[in-house]
Design a protein around this motif. Structure first.
Motif, PDB file in Angstrom:
ATOM      1  N   ALA A   1      10.170  11.104  -4.499  1.00 41.97           N
ATOM      2  CA  ALA A   1      11.119  11.813  -3.372  1.00 41.97           C
ATOM      3  C   ALA A   1      10.527  12.504  -2.305  1.00 41.97           C
ATOM      4  O   ALA A   1      11.311  12.517  -1.354  1.00 41.97           O
ATOM      5  CB  ALA A   1      11.901  12.996  -4.313  1.00 41.97           C
ATOM      6  N   GLY A   2       9.413  12.709  -2.388  1.00 37.20           N
ATOM      7  CA  GLY A   2       8.667  13.523  -1.229  1.00 37.20           C
ATOM      8  C   GLY A   2       8.655  12.653  -0.080  1.00 37.20           C
ATOM      9  O   GLY A   2       9.035  12.942   0.899  1.00 37.20           O
ATOM     10  N   PHE A   3       8.078  11.430  -0.196  1.00 35.17           N
ATOM     11  CA  PHE A   3       8.078  10.507   0.742  1.00 35.17           C
ATOM     12  C   PHE A   3       9.434  10.213   1.273  1.00 35.17           C
ATOM     13  O   PHE A   3       9.623  10.093   2.645  1.00 35.17           O
ATOM     14  CB  PHE A   3       7.543   9.290   0.276  1.00 35.17           C
ATOM     15  N   LEU A   4      10.349   9.930   0.414  1.00 35.91           N
ATOM     16  CA  LEU A   4      11.781   9.584   0.903  1.00 35.91           C
ATOM     17  C   LEU A   4      12.468  10.751   1.744  1.00 35.91           C
ATOM     18  O   LEU A   4      13.117  10.652   2.818  1.00 35.91           O
ATOM     19  CB  LEU A   4      12.647   9.455  -0.239  1.00 35.91           C
ATOM     20  N   ALA A   5      12.203  12.097   1.408  1.00 38.08           N
ATOM     21  CA  ALA A   5      12.620  13.152   2.085  1.00 38.08           C
ATOM     22  C   ALA A   5      11.807  13.466   3.619  1.00 38.08           C
ATOM     23  O   ALA A   5      12.398  13.624   4.427  1.00 38.08           O
ATOM     24  CB  ALA A   5      12.025  14.555   1.379  1.00 38.08           C
ATOM     25  N   ARG A   6      10.599  13.101   3.455  1.00 42.77           N
ATOM     26  CA  ARG A   6       9.954  13.130   4.812  1.00 42.77           C
ATOM     27  C   ARG A   6      10.312  12.246   5.573  1.00 42.77           C
ATOM     28  O   ARG A   6      10.653  12.235   6.788  1.00 42.77           O
ATOM     29  CB  ARG A   6       8.310  12.953   4.621  1.00 42.77           C
ATOM     30  N   LEU A   7      10.672  10.928   4.993  1.00 43.50           N
ATOM     31  CA  LEU A   7      11.256   9.755   5.818  1.00 43.50           C
ATOM     32  C   LEU A   7      12.596  10.192   6.237  1.00 43.50           C
ATOM     33  O   LEU A   7      12.835   9.758   7.486  1.00 43.50           O
ATOM     34  CB  LEU A   7      11.529   8.409   5.003  1.00 43.50           C
ATOM     35  N   GLN A   8      13.542  10.466   5.680  1.00 43.55           N
ATOM     36  CA  GLN A   8      14.851  11.067   6.101  1.00 43.55           C
ATOM     37  C   GLN A   8      14.713  11.826   7.151  1.00 43.55           C
ATOM     38  O   GLN A   8      15.462  11.818   8.175  1.00 43.55           O
ATOM     39  CB  GLN A   8      15.646  11.507   4.935  1.00 43.55           C
ATOM     40  N   ARG A   9      13.790  12.939   6.960  1.00 38.41           N
ATOM     41  CA  ARG A   9      13.831  13.862   8.050  1.00 38.41           C
ATOM     42  C   ARG A   9      13.133  13.483   9.393  1.00 38.41           C
ATOM     43  O   ARG A   9      13.706  13.934  10.402  1.00 38.41           O
ATOM     44  CB  ARG A   9      12.800  15.209   7.462  1.00 38.41           C
ATOM     45  N   ASP A  10      12.227  12.568   9.305  1.00 38.14           N
ATOM     46  CA  ASP A  10      11.499  12.255  10.512  1.00 38.14           C
ATOM     47  C   ASP A  10      11.750  10.990  11.182  1.00 38.14           C
ATOM     48  O   ASP A  10      11.414  10.814  12.387  1.00 38.14           O
ATOM     49  CB  ASP A  10       9.898  12.245   9.950  1.00 38.14           C
ATOM     50  N   THR A  11      12.542  10.214  10.613  1.00 37.05           N
ATOM     51  CA  THR A  11      12.828   8.977  11.160  1.00 37.05           C
ATOM     52  C   THR A  11      13.958   8.974  12.123  1.00 37.05           C
ATOM     53  O   THR A  11      14.957  10.014  12.133  1.00 37.05           O
ATOM     54  CB  THR A  11      13.166   8.014  10.314  1.00 37.05           C
ATOM     55  N   GLU A  12      13.806   8.185  13.309  1.00 38.40           N
ATOM     56  CA  GLU A  12      14.981   8.041  14.540  1.00 38.40           C
ATOM     57  C   GLU A  12      15.940   7.106  13.942  1.00 38.40           C
ATOM     58  O   GLU A  12      16.822   6.932  14.719  1.00 38.40           O
ATOM     59  CB  GLU A  12      14.085   8.102  15.592  1.00 38.40           C
ATOM     60  N   ASP A  13      15.533   6.308  13.080  1.00 38.83           N
ATOM     61  CA  ASP A  13      16.238   5.054  12.510  1.00 38.83           C
ATOM     62  C   ASP A  13      17.377   5.739  11.678  1.00 38.83           C
ATOM     63  O   ASP A  13      17.080   5.996  10.425  1.00 38.83           O
ATOM     64  CB  ASP A  13      15.427   4.060  12.198  1.00 38.83           C
ATOM     65  N   ARG A  14      18.524   5.722  12.108  1.00 42.03           N
ATOM     66  CA  ARG A  14      19.793   5.893  11.432  1.00 42.03           C
ATOM     67  C   ARG A  14      20.067   5.264   9.983  1.00 42.03           C
ATOM     68  O   ARG A  14      20.168   5.971   8.857  1.00 42.03           O
ATOM     69  CB  ARG A  14      20.977   6.121  12.204  1.00 42.03           C
ATOM     70  N   ALA A  15      19.760   4.038  10.039  1.00 45.58           N
ATOM     71  CA  ALA A  15      19.800   3.217   8.940  1.00 45.58           C
ATOM     72  C   ALA A  15      18.889   3.490   7.831  1.00 45.58           C
ATOM     73  O   ALA A  15      19.307   3.606   6.397  1.00 45.58           O
ATOM     74  CB  ALA A  15      19.834   1.671   9.198  1.00 45.58           C
TER      75      ALA A  15
ATOM     76  N   ARG B   1       0.763  -1.286  -0.039  1.00 45.48           N
ATOM     77  CA  ARG B   1       0.023   0.009  -0.029  1.00 45.48           C
ATOM     78  C   ARG B   1       0.967   1.449  -0.161  1.00 45.48           C
ATOM     79  O   ARG B   1       0.733   2.287  -0.658  1.00 45.48           O
ATOM     80  CB  ARG B   1      -0.926   0.199   1.406  1.00 45.48           C
ATOM     81  N   ILE B   2       2.033   1.294   0.853  1.00 42.96           N
ATOM     82  CA  ILE B   2       2.842   2.388   0.760  1.00 42.96           C
ATOM     83  C   ILE B   2       3.465   2.641  -0.497  1.00 42.96           C
ATOM     84  O   ILE B   2       3.547   3.735  -1.120  1.00 42.96           O
ATOM     85  CB  ILE B   2       3.992   2.189   1.729  1.00 42.96           C
ATOM     86  N   ALA B   3       3.860   1.461  -1.306  1.00 44.51           N
ATOM     87  CA  ALA B   3       4.426   1.649  -2.505  1.00 44.51           C
ATOM     88  C   ALA B   3       3.706   2.011  -3.684  1.00 44.51           C
ATOM     89  O   ALA B   3       4.077   2.850  -4.392  1.00 44.51           O
ATOM     90  CB  ALA B   3       4.995   0.281  -2.769  1.00 44.51           C
ATOM     91  N   GLU B   4       2.556   1.679  -3.461  1.00 44.96           N
ATOM     92  CA  GLU B   4       1.370   2.233  -4.368  1.00 44.96           C
ATOM     93  C   GLU B   4       1.112   3.707  -4.142  1.00 44.96           C
ATOM     94  O   GLU B   4       0.740   4.171  -5.168  1.00 44.96           O
ATOM     95  CB  GLU B   4      -0.099   1.297  -4.172  1.00 44.96           C
ATOM     96  N   ASP B   5       1.080   4.133  -3.137  1.00 42.49           N
ATOM     97  CA  ASP B   5       0.761   5.527  -2.956  1.00 42.49           C
ATOM     98  C   ASP B   5       1.410   6.280  -1.809  1.00 42.49           C
ATOM     99  O   ASP B   5       0.902   6.343  -0.666  1.00 42.49           O
ATOM    100  CB  ASP B   5      -0.845   5.537  -2.592  1.00 42.49           C
ATOM    101  N   PRO B   6       2.768   6.288  -1.721  1.00 46.28           N
ATOM    102  CA  PRO B   6       3.657   6.767  -0.771  1.00 46.28           C
ATOM    103  C   PRO B   6       3.107   8.240  -0.161  1.00 46.28           C
ATOM    104  O   PRO B   6       3.529   8.387   0.954  1.00 46.28           O
ATOM    105  CB  PRO B   6       5.251   6.833  -1.376  1.00 46.28           C
ATOM    106  N   ASP B   7       2.443   8.970  -0.931  1.00 46.66           N
ATOM    107  CA  ASP B   7       2.075  10.294  -0.469  1.00 46.66           C
ATOM    108  C   ASP B   7       0.647  10.088   0.282  1.00 46.66           C
ATOM    109  O   ASP B   7       0.146  11.117   0.738  1.00 46.66           O
ATOM    110  CB  ASP B   7       1.913  11.373  -1.581  1.00 46.66           C
ATOM    111  N   ALA B   8       0.000   9.022   0.264  1.00 45.88           N
ATOM    112  CA  ALA B   8      -1.273   8.822   1.168  1.00 45.88           C
ATOM    113  C   ALA B   8      -0.910   9.263   2.395  1.00 45.88           C
ATOM    114  O   ALA B   8       0.089   9.074   3.294  1.00 45.88           O
ATOM    115  CB  ALA B   8      -1.699   7.598   0.940  1.00 45.88           C
ATOM    116  N   PRO B   9      -1.977   9.612   3.286  1.00 45.54           N
ATOM    117  CA  PRO B   9      -1.677  10.108   4.812  1.00 45.54           C
ATOM    118  C   PRO B   9      -1.359   9.214   5.526  1.00 45.54           C
ATOM    119  O   PRO B   9      -0.525   9.354   6.520  1.00 45.54           O
ATOM    120  CB  PRO B   9      -3.180  10.782   4.940  1.00 45.54           C
ATOM    121  N   ALA B  10      -1.698   7.871   5.412  1.00 43.92           N
ATOM    122  CA  ALA B  10      -1.377   6.738   6.367  1.00 43.92           C
ATOM    123  C   ALA B  10       0.001   6.309   6.042  1.00 43.92           C
ATOM    124  O   ALA B  10       0.430   5.510   6.692  1.00 43.92           O
ATOM    125  CB  ALA B  10      -2.428   5.518   6.443  1.00 43.92           C
ATOM    126  N   SER B  11       0.540   6.457   4.802  1.00 44.88           N
ATOM    127  CA  SER B  11       1.660   6.025   4.380  1.00 44.88           C
ATOM    128  C   SER B  11       2.993   5.927   5.476  1.00 44.88           C
ATOM    129  O   SER B  11       3.583   5.054   5.920  1.00 44.88           O
ATOM    130  CB  SER B  11       2.436   6.518   3.330  1.00 44.88           C
TER     131      SER B  11
END
Length: 110
Positions: free
Chosen positions: A84-98, A49-59
């Motif tokens: 890229a938008g999802f990846l940028a949010r992920l990079q910014r918001d995650t606490e998991d360094r990997a 579901r994430i891969a299909e729509d990474p910009d969905a609110p629940a992703s």
């Protein structure tokens, strides 16, 4: 060992794209030490579901509940789709360094 990690990552990425293949590839998952069949089936459905729509609110929330190896596979699949938008949010918001490192690398490479 590294070769097995690459094969495992490719397997998970393939299952993110086609979660219906899960029953036929369960034995491969077990070979990589991923043997909780019930939880993987649900996690793969969420990853798809994430891969299909990474910009969905629940992703972002769905992503947080995935097992670590599956998170990395989702980053790879989403990067191939150019989210890229999802990846940028992920990079910014995650606490998991990997995960942050994988998201950043995915944005720079693809």
């Amino acid at each position: 060992m590294a070769k097995d990690n690459k094969k495992g990552a490719k397997l998970l990425a393939a299952l993110v794209r086609h979660p219906g293949d899960f029953p036929a590839r369960l034995e491969e998952l077990v070979r990589f030490g991923w043997n909780e069949a019930g939880s993987w089936k649900e996690a793969l459905a969420a990853a798809h579901r994430i891969a299909e729509d990474p910009d969905a609110p629940a992703s972002t929330e769905l992503f947080g509940g995935l097992p670590h190896p599956l998170k990395l596979a989702v980053v790879d699949v989403v990067a191939e789709e150019g989210a890229a938008g999802f990846l940028a949010r992920l990079q910014r918001d995650t606490e998991d360094r990997a995960i942050a490192k994988a998201a950043g690398a995915a944005m720079n490479i693809r």
